[in-house]
Design a protein around this motif. Structure first.
Motif, PDB file in Angstrom:
ATOM      1  N   UNK A 296     -11.299   7.283   9.870  1.00  0.00           N
ATOM      2  CA  UNK A 296     -10.776   5.942   9.562  1.00  0.00           C
ATOM      3  C   UNK A 296     -10.351   5.853   8.091  1.00  0.00           C
ATOM      4  N   UNK A 297      -9.138   5.466   7.871  1.00  0.00           N
ATOM      5  CA  UNK A 297      -8.561   5.334   6.524  1.00  0.00           C
ATOM      6  C   UNK A 297      -8.638   6.633   5.720  1.00  0.00           C
ATOM      7  N   UNK A 298      -8.894   7.730   6.408  1.00  0.00           N
ATOM      8  CA  UNK A 298      -9.015   9.052   5.755  1.00  0.00           C
ATOM      9  C   UNK A 298     -10.153   9.075   4.732  1.00  0.00           C
ATOM     10  N   UNK A 299     -11.123   8.168   4.900  1.00  0.00           N
ATOM     11  CA  UNK A 299     -12.224   8.113   3.937  1.00  0.00           C
ATOM     12  C   UNK A 299     -13.258   9.190   4.257  1.00  0.00           C
ATOM     13  N   UNK A 300     -13.665   9.279   5.499  1.00  0.00           N
ATOM     14  CA  UNK A 300     -14.621  10.325   5.879  1.00  0.00           C
ATOM     15  C   UNK A 300     -13.892  11.634   6.114  1.00  0.00           C
ATOM     16  N   UNK A 301     -14.582  12.609   6.675  1.00  0.00           N
ATOM     17  CA  UNK A 301     -13.956  13.912   6.884  1.00  0.00           C
ATOM     18  C   UNK A 301     -13.995  14.345   8.339  1.00  0.00           C
TER      19      UNK A 301
ATOM     20  N   UNK B 247       0.840  -1.211   0.000  1.00  0.00           N
ATOM     21  CA  UNK B 247       0.000   0.000   0.000  1.00  0.00           C
ATOM     22  C   UNK B 247       0.870   1.255   0.000  1.00  0.00           C
TER      23      UNK B 247
ATOM     24  N   UNK C 221      -7.380  19.689   5.602  1.00  0.00           N
ATOM     25  CA  UNK C 221      -7.573  19.678   4.143  1.00  0.00           C
ATOM     26  C   UNK C 221      -7.069  18.372   3.529  1.00  0.00           C
ATOM     27  N   UNK C 222      -6.405  17.583   4.321  1.00  0.00           N
ATOM     28  CA  UNK C 222      -5.699  16.373   3.846  1.00  0.00           C
ATOM     29  C   UNK C 222      -4.810  16.752   2.665  1.00  0.00           C
TER      30      UNK C 222
ATOM     31  N   UNK D 168       0.935   8.510   2.641  1.00  0.00           N
ATOM     32  CA  UNK D 168      -0.021   9.503   3.162  1.00  0.00           C
ATOM     33  C   UNK D 168       0.000   9.509   4.690  1.00  0.00           C
TER      34      UNK D 168
ATOM     35  N   UNK E 202       0.772   4.135  -1.485  1.00  0.00           N
ATOM     36  CA  UNK E 202       0.081   5.433  -1.385  1.00  0.00           C
ATOM     37  C   UNK E 202      -0.388   5.682   0.048  1.00  0.00           C
ATOM     38  N   UNK E 203      -1.000   4.664   0.621  1.00  0.00           N
ATOM     39  CA  UNK E 203      -1.548   4.811   1.973  1.00  0.00           C
ATOM     40  C   UNK E 203      -0.436   5.070   2.971  1.00  0.00           C
TER      41      UNK E 203
END
Ligand code: SF4
Lengths: 369, 350
Positions: free
Chosen positions: B301-306, B272, B341-342, B278, B274-275
């Motif tokens: 979680x996993x930077x999926x939500x905000x 992984x 802002x990720x 990050x 990229x992950x």
């Protein structure tokens, strides 16, 4: 199309559509045909097969749709949904894509074609009478044009939609079965839509689908016949060299198709329920698509890691906008962060995604309330 | 089937014929009861539980396996159960042994079930013994449910799902079977390894045996190695032979927990990229926030939500004030803004 066995629900065996499909399907071949009162035994046999998915693709069940013909596309709350309506004409598909979610969606997977078309027409008439704009498609639980060779369902639907001005029909396909549709009176109330992908993805991950050149040639013919068009880059797949190859297919698209005749282009990255993975591993031994950098999305589906998705979308949006700046682009099931970072605006700024697409449909397809 | 007690000459027993044998060498290793200990016990207490023998028909030639050597030219008995007891008595110099004899007409499945129950009611059979028993029974039972029922009555609890797995294990490589029998790897991992090419399986087996990771860690390692092999069109062995991985595996300075952690980290970075990149960026920005230890920033979680959240520990108003001030400071902190802002650097393209 290779159907090895035909099952017919006894209650619809005398329907004109049943008769016609039987005649056309059998042609010169002798296909075993069973008239059944209940499908349980057929389901059991498909489920018990070594590969139920492969078996399900060879068995056609002619039956009636006992539920609603028109239903809401199953979206989820967190990701932005477009409020699409599904016209439920059948299930499953004779083509075979590695990423196809239908492989793990139906239990068991079986090709069904609903022949109670009088009920369907009644449902449509009722729907058309409601004073609102809608977008309806047949290509969610199946491909829209797989049965054209044996039954002119699309012809029937195109004519029905041509007679009203509130709803637009989208026929979504990976086939080129359009010959019988070109001369129909459609009144631009049917959008002919193709799923597109890179040449490598089509060659490696899609069995029995038409090639990209053939799809675009068919789209070009439909354009000449006056149909509005749509394209779906879904599923977008990340692999070494994806940027260059998506660039190529986008260039190919706009070398043949007039952007002004495109109602919308959707983008959706590969996503799947976790139970699809073992099916793909088993059925598509060489496929690498399930080994991307996936995380479990908020809807439970596996999706590419979000920063990766955003990067991919940004690039594809750039490529499309360079060649077709005015075309309506949208994401299938993404959240505001993805919209903002990839397209530069939020659907809410345009009244919401459904309104945005209704507007595009109204403009291209001359819809009004 | 007729069963009776008799005292028979040990030389008439063919202990090389293992037709009914389900005990593995590993079983003795696990129970810790060596042949010598068993001999000693028999010498002291006598043979408490006599072995069961099947008496070959007078004209036994057609029922004897081809080239069956027999322990003597007169081997009249095949062992149903009690191989180790017979060997122990022989080692003690006994010439005759008290045994239960099944007559020659006894059907094989019944004798197998005796062999199973003789073992299963004394101790828990290891998985390999269960696999051998299942495989032998499956020669006689076409219906898996009937097989499970009979095995259950003999003390071997099976269900069709487990039966299928045991039959698969019975086909696996001997090295895998041995580790499953010794409980060094689980049945699940044993089967997963059994489905791999032999060199790949053996390499993973060696690693699991040496590091003894938990089942979840084994699964995770296997999953990542398989995916990497598929993605790069190489063998699993080639993935595990990468220089960095070898360095971890061959390290002599650290303990197995360190090695497991490092191995997983390396594999994750390869699987992984990229992950991991990050997460590293996130960690670097988060470190620059210099939050007090009692305050933790928790990303989605996993930077999926905000939705980010804070977790703070405090027990006094003073503690609380420290947290509030730290939070205050964050509002305009450039690293905090980039975290929300990720907005981090992309993974450099190789
Ligand atoms: S064409 Fe569509 S419905 Fe058919 S197999 Fe492919 S993804 Fe599934």
């Amino acid at each position: 199309m290779k159907i090895d066995e035909l099952y017919i629900d006894a209650s619809i065996q005398d329907f004109p559509a049943t008769q016609r499909i039987c005649t056309n399907l059998k042609g010169s071949r002798d296909i075993p045909c069973h008239i059944i009162d209940a499908p349980d035994e057929m389901y059991r046999r498909i489920t018990a097969a070594q590969s139920p998915v492969d078996q399900g693709k060879k068995v056609l069940f002619l039956t009636r749709n006992r539920g609603r013909f028109i239903r809401q596309c199953p979206g989820t709350e967190y990701y932005t949904c477009c409020n699409y309506m599904i016209l439920h004409v059948g299930t499953f598909c004779t083509m075979d894509c590695a990423y196809c979610i239908l492989q793990s969606y139906f239990h068991p997977p079986v090709l069904q074609f609903f022949v109670n078309h009088t009920d369907m027409t009644a449902a449509l008439d009722e729907w058309f009478a409601q004073p609102r704009l809608t977008r309806i498609g047949t290509g969610e639980y199946t491909d829209s044009l797989i049965w054209e060779e044996v039954y002119p369902l699309s012809e029937m639907l195109i004519s029905a939609f041509a007679g009203q001005h509130r709803a637009v029909l989208e026929l979504k396909t990976k086939t080129v079965n359009i010959a019988s549709l070109l001369d129909l009176r459609h009144q631009r109330k049917t959008i002919m839509a193709w799923s597109l992908n890179t040449l490598q993805v089509v060659a490696a991950e899609e069995r029995r689908t038409a090639g990209i050149h053939a799809r675009l040639a068919a789209a070009e013919k439909c354009q000449k016949a006056g149909y509005p068009l749509a394209f779906h880059f879904d599923p977008l797949i990340v692999y070494p060299g994806w940027e260059k190859e998506y660039q190529e297919v986008i260039a190919l698209l706009f070398s043949r198709i007039d952007p002004d005749n495109i109602v919308w282009i959707s983008l959706g990255s590969f996503r799947f329920m976790p139970d699809l993975k073992p099916v793909v591993e088993k059925r598509f031994g060489q496929s690498k698509i399930v080994y991307g950098e996936f995380v479990r999305g908020i809807d439970g589906k596996m999706r590419y890691f979000k920063p990766l998705r955003i990067r991919m979308y940004r690039r594809i949006v750039e490529m499309i906008r360079r060649l077709a700046p005015g075309v309506t682009l949208y994401f299938c099931m993404e959240d505001d962060e993805v919209w903002q970072k990839s397209l530069g605006f939020l659907p809410s700024e345009q009244g919401g995604l459904p309104a945005m697409l209704d507007k595009a449909a109204a403009r291209h397809c001359e819809l009004y309330i | 089937m007729r069963l009776f007690f008799d005292t028979v000459p040990i030389r008439d027993i063919d202990t090389r014929d293992t037709f009914y044998k389900i005990t593995t060498a590993e079983a003795a290793e696990i129970t810790g009861l060596s042949g010598t200990a068993l001999s000693a016990s028999i010498q002291q207490a006598g043979l408490l539980s006599p072995p069961v023998l099947w008496r070959r028909p007078k004209d036994a030639s057609e029922r004897l396996p081809e080239n069956s050597p027999g322990d003597s030219p007169n081997s009249r008995y095949r062992v149903v159960c009690g191989f180790r007891r017979i060997a122990a008595c022989r080692a003690l110099g006994w010439e005759r042994i008290h045994a239960r004899i099944c007559d020659s007409a006894a059907p094989d499945p019944d004798l197998l079930l005796i062999a199973i129950s003789d073992n299963a009611f004394h101790r828990k059979l290891n998985l390999m013994e269960q696999a051998v028993a299942a495989a032998k029974l499956s020669e006689y039972f076409k219906d898996s449910r009937a097989l499970c029922r009979c095995a259950g009555a003999a003390g071997l609890a099976l269900n069709p799902g487990l039966l299928e797995k045991l039959l698969e294990l019975n086909q696996a490589d001997g090295a895998i079977q041995e580790k499953v029998a010794l409980d060094r790897i689980s049945l699940t991992i044993g089967l997963a390894l059994g489905a791999l090419e032999k060199p790949d399986a053996l390499m993973l087996l060696e690693i699991f045996d040496a590091l003894n990771p938990t089942l979840n860690h084994q699964k995770e390692i296997l999953r990542m190695v398989k995916a990497l092999a598929r993605l790069n069109d190489v063998t699993l062995k080639a993935v595990l032979s990468a220089e960095e991985i070898r360095a971890v595996l061959e390290d002599t300075e650290h303990d197995r927990n360190w090695k497991i952690r490092e191995l997983k980290t390396l594999l994750r970075r390869m699987r992984y990229p990229e992950m991991v990149w990050f997460e590293k960026q996130y960690a670097a920005h988060a470190a620059r926030l210099k939050l007090p230890e009692a305050l933790r920033l928790i990303p989605p979680r996993d930077f999926e939500g905000n939705r980010f959240s804070f977790q703070g520990d405090f027990s006094t108003r003073e503690d609380f004030t420290v947290l509030v001030r730290a939070l205050e400071r964050l509002r305009d902190h450039p690293d905090f803004i980039r975290i929300l802002e990720k907005d981090f650097e992309d993974l450099p393209v190789k």
